[in-house]
Design a protein around this motif. Structure first.
Motif, mmCIF file in Angstrom:
data_model
loop_
_atom_site.group_PDB
_atom_site.id
_atom_site.type_symbol
_atom_site.label_atom_id
_atom_site.label_comp_id
_atom_site.label_asym_id
_atom_site.label_seq_id
_atom_site.Cartn_x
_atom_site.Cartn_y
_atom_site.Cartn_z
ATOM 1 N N VAL A 53 28.969 -24.493 23.913
ATOM 2 C CA VAL A 53 29.065 -24.988 22.410
ATOM 3 C C VAL A 53 28.636 -23.541 21.551
ATOM 4 C CG1 VAL A 53 28.151 -26.501 20.555
ATOM 5 C CG2 VAL A 53 28.365 -27.138 23.041
ATOM 6 N N TYR A 54 29.720 -23.137 20.713
ATOM 7 C CA TYR A 54 29.235 -22.031 19.850
ATOM 8 C C TYR A 54 28.774 -20.652 20.567
ATOM 9 C CZ TYR A 54 30.430 -25.132 16.031
ATOM 10 O OH TYR A 54 30.993 -26.072 15.239
ATOM 11 N N GLY A 55 29.533 -20.507 22.076
ATOM 12 C CA GLY A 55 29.192 -19.590 22.896
ATOM 13 C C GLY A 55 27.977 -19.639 23.522
ATOM 14 N N LYS A 56 27.327 -20.815 23.536
ATOM 15 C CA LYS A 56 26.420 -21.041 24.471
ATOM 16 C C LYS A 56 26.568 -22.062 25.695
ATOM 17 C CE LYS A 56 23.007 -19.173 21.975
ATOM 18 N NZ LYS A 56 22.240 -17.921 22.246
ATOM 19 N N VAL A 57 26.192 -21.737 26.716
ATOM 20 C CA VAL A 57 26.442 -22.654 27.959
ATOM 21 C C VAL A 57 25.568 -23.955 27.968
ATOM 22 C CG1 VAL A 57 26.592 -22.951 30.488
ATOM 23 C CG2 VAL A 57 27.291 -20.646 29.364
ATOM 24 N N VAL A 58 26.039 -25.271 27.878
ATOM 25 C CA VAL A 58 25.520 -26.424 27.910
ATOM 26 C C VAL A 58 25.776 -27.195 29.060
ATOM 27 C CG1 VAL A 58 25.129 -26.597 25.406
ATOM 28 C CG2 VAL A 58 27.053 -27.650 26.454
ATOM 29 N N ASP A 59 24.997 -28.110 29.794
ATOM 30 C CA ASP A 59 25.252 -29.154 30.694
ATOM 31 C C ASP A 59 26.218 -30.289 29.846
ATOM 32 O OD1 ASP A 59 25.092 -30.614 32.922
ATOM 33 O OD2 ASP A 59 23.354 -31.799 32.124
ATOM 34 N N PRO A 60 27.221 -30.439 30.530
ATOM 35 C CA PRO A 60 28.335 -31.741 30.007
ATOM 36 C C PRO A 60 27.320 -33.072 29.917
ATOM 37 C CG PRO A 60 29.259 -30.252 31.592
ATOM 38 C CD PRO A 60 27.905 -29.941 31.590
ATOM 39 N N HIS A 61 26.645 -33.378 30.903
ATOM 40 C CA HIS A 61 25.925 -34.572 30.910
ATOM 41 C C HIS A 61 24.973 -34.514 29.544
ATOM 42 C CE1 HIS A 61 24.295 -38.240 32.291
ATOM 43 N NE2 HIS A 61 23.108 -37.895 32.331
ATOM 44 N N TRP A 62 24.149 -33.514 29.574
ATOM 45 C CA TRP A 62 23.178 -33.539 28.446
ATOM 46 C C TRP A 62 23.846 -33.688 27.163
ATOM 47 C CZ3 TRP A 62 22.409 -29.683 24.735
ATOM 48 C CH2 TRP A 62 21.257 -29.845 23.981
ATOM 49 N N MET A 63 24.760 -32.992 26.955
ATOM 50 C CA MET A 63 25.710 -32.718 25.923
ATOM 51 C C MET A 63 26.172 -34.130 25.475
ATOM 52 S SD MET A 63 26.166 -30.574 23.374
ATOM 53 C CE MET A 63 26.889 -31.175 21.850
ATOM 54 N N ASP A 64 26.728 -34.913 26.329
ATOM 55 C CA ASP A 64 27.239 -36.172 26.243
ATOM 56 C C ASP A 64 26.126 -37.157 25.831
ATOM 57 O OD1 ASP A 64 29.407 -38.164 26.267
ATOM 58 O OD2 ASP A 64 28.522 -39.026 28.238
ATOM 59 N N LYS A 65 24.892 -37.064 26.241
ATOM 60 C CA LYS A 65 24.020 -37.884 25.745
ATOM 61 C C LYS A 65 23.617 -37.478 24.281
ATOM 62 C CE LYS A 65 23.123 -40.365 29.377
ATOM 63 N NZ LYS A 65 23.326 -41.749 29.162
ATOM 64 N N ILE A 66 23.640 -36.087 23.883
ATOM 65 C CA ILE A 66 23.269 -35.924 22.605
ATOM 66 C C ILE A 66 24.355 -36.380 21.508
ATOM 67 C CG2 ILE A 66 23.194 -33.713 21.040
ATOM 68 C CD1 ILE A 66 20.775 -33.946 22.717
ATOM 69 N N ASN A 67 25.581 -36.120 22.033
ATOM 70 C CA ASN A 67 26.858 -36.931 21.207
ATOM 71 C C ASN A 67 26.429 -38.488 21.155
ATOM 72 O OD1 ASN A 67 29.646 -36.682 20.159
ATOM 73 N ND2 ASN A 67 30.136 -37.562 21.983
ATOM 74 N N GLU A 68 26.226 -39.077 21.953
ATOM 75 C CA GLU A 68 26.040 -40.445 22.082
ATOM 76 C C GLU A 68 24.961 -40.846 20.913
ATOM 77 O OE1 GLU A 68 25.120 -42.084 25.530
ATOM 78 O OE2 GLU A 68 27.182 -41.645 26.448
ATOM 79 N N MET A 69 23.568 -39.956 20.977
ATOM 80 C CA MET A 69 22.427 -39.994 20.142
ATOM 81 C C MET A 69 23.119 -39.814 18.548
ATOM 82 S SD MET A 69 18.918 -38.286 20.202
ATOM 83 C CE MET A 69 19.625 -36.635 19.987
#
Length: 161
Positions: A53-69
């Protein structure tokens, strides 16, 4: 998996195959109306694709939870805004400065006469409904009230004789 889901997965996998390190920049899909972040993240998780995300590596599962929030927060904000709008409209209504609810329909000139004519001559109401391009539920609601008045008028005439 539906054909649409397969097509989305193939599109994402094709995007990844063009990138040397086989990672996927999530921000690429911000303006894509056909794919939401959750779908992209699930596909990446399933296929073990690195997400950035904008060049920073993120965990897809964590990012999905952030997206839901974020989506839940947006939903709450929308509902709060709707509630405030309804309260303001009701306040204006009580003050006599407006109306609340759906706008009243304006029936075409001669509507009552045409509907009465249809009832009296056994013509189908659907033809007139299509002619004036009115929603069926609205049309029949008003036609039913006209029929009730016609029955009441005929009953009154019968009692007077």
């Amino acid at each position: 998996m539906s054909d649409v889901d397969r097509d989305k997965e193939q599109m994402i996998l094709a995007d990844v195959s063009n990138i040397p390190d086989h990672s996927l920049e999530l921000s690429k899909y911000v303006k894509d109306e056909n794919v939401d972040f959750s779908e992209v993240l699930h596909i990446c998780q399933k296929n073990r694709i690195e997400v950035t995300v904008y060049g920073k590596v993120v965990d897809p599962h964590w990012m999905d939870k952030i997206n839901e929030m974020i989506l839940e927060k947006r939903y709450v904000q929308i509902k709060r805004g709707q509630k405030l709008g309804i309260e303001k409209a009701l306040q204006r209504k009580y003050e006599g400065n407006g109306t609340y609810g759906r706008p009243k329909i304006i029936l075409p000139d001669g509507f009552t006469d045409r509907v009465k004519d249809c009832f009296e001559n056994n013509h189908p109401l659907s033809d007139y409904c299509e002619e004036i391009e009115m929603k069926k539920s609205t049309f029949y609601k008003y036609a039913k009230s006209i029929k009730k008045k016609m029955i009441a008028e005929n009953f009154d005439k019968f009692e007077q004789n």
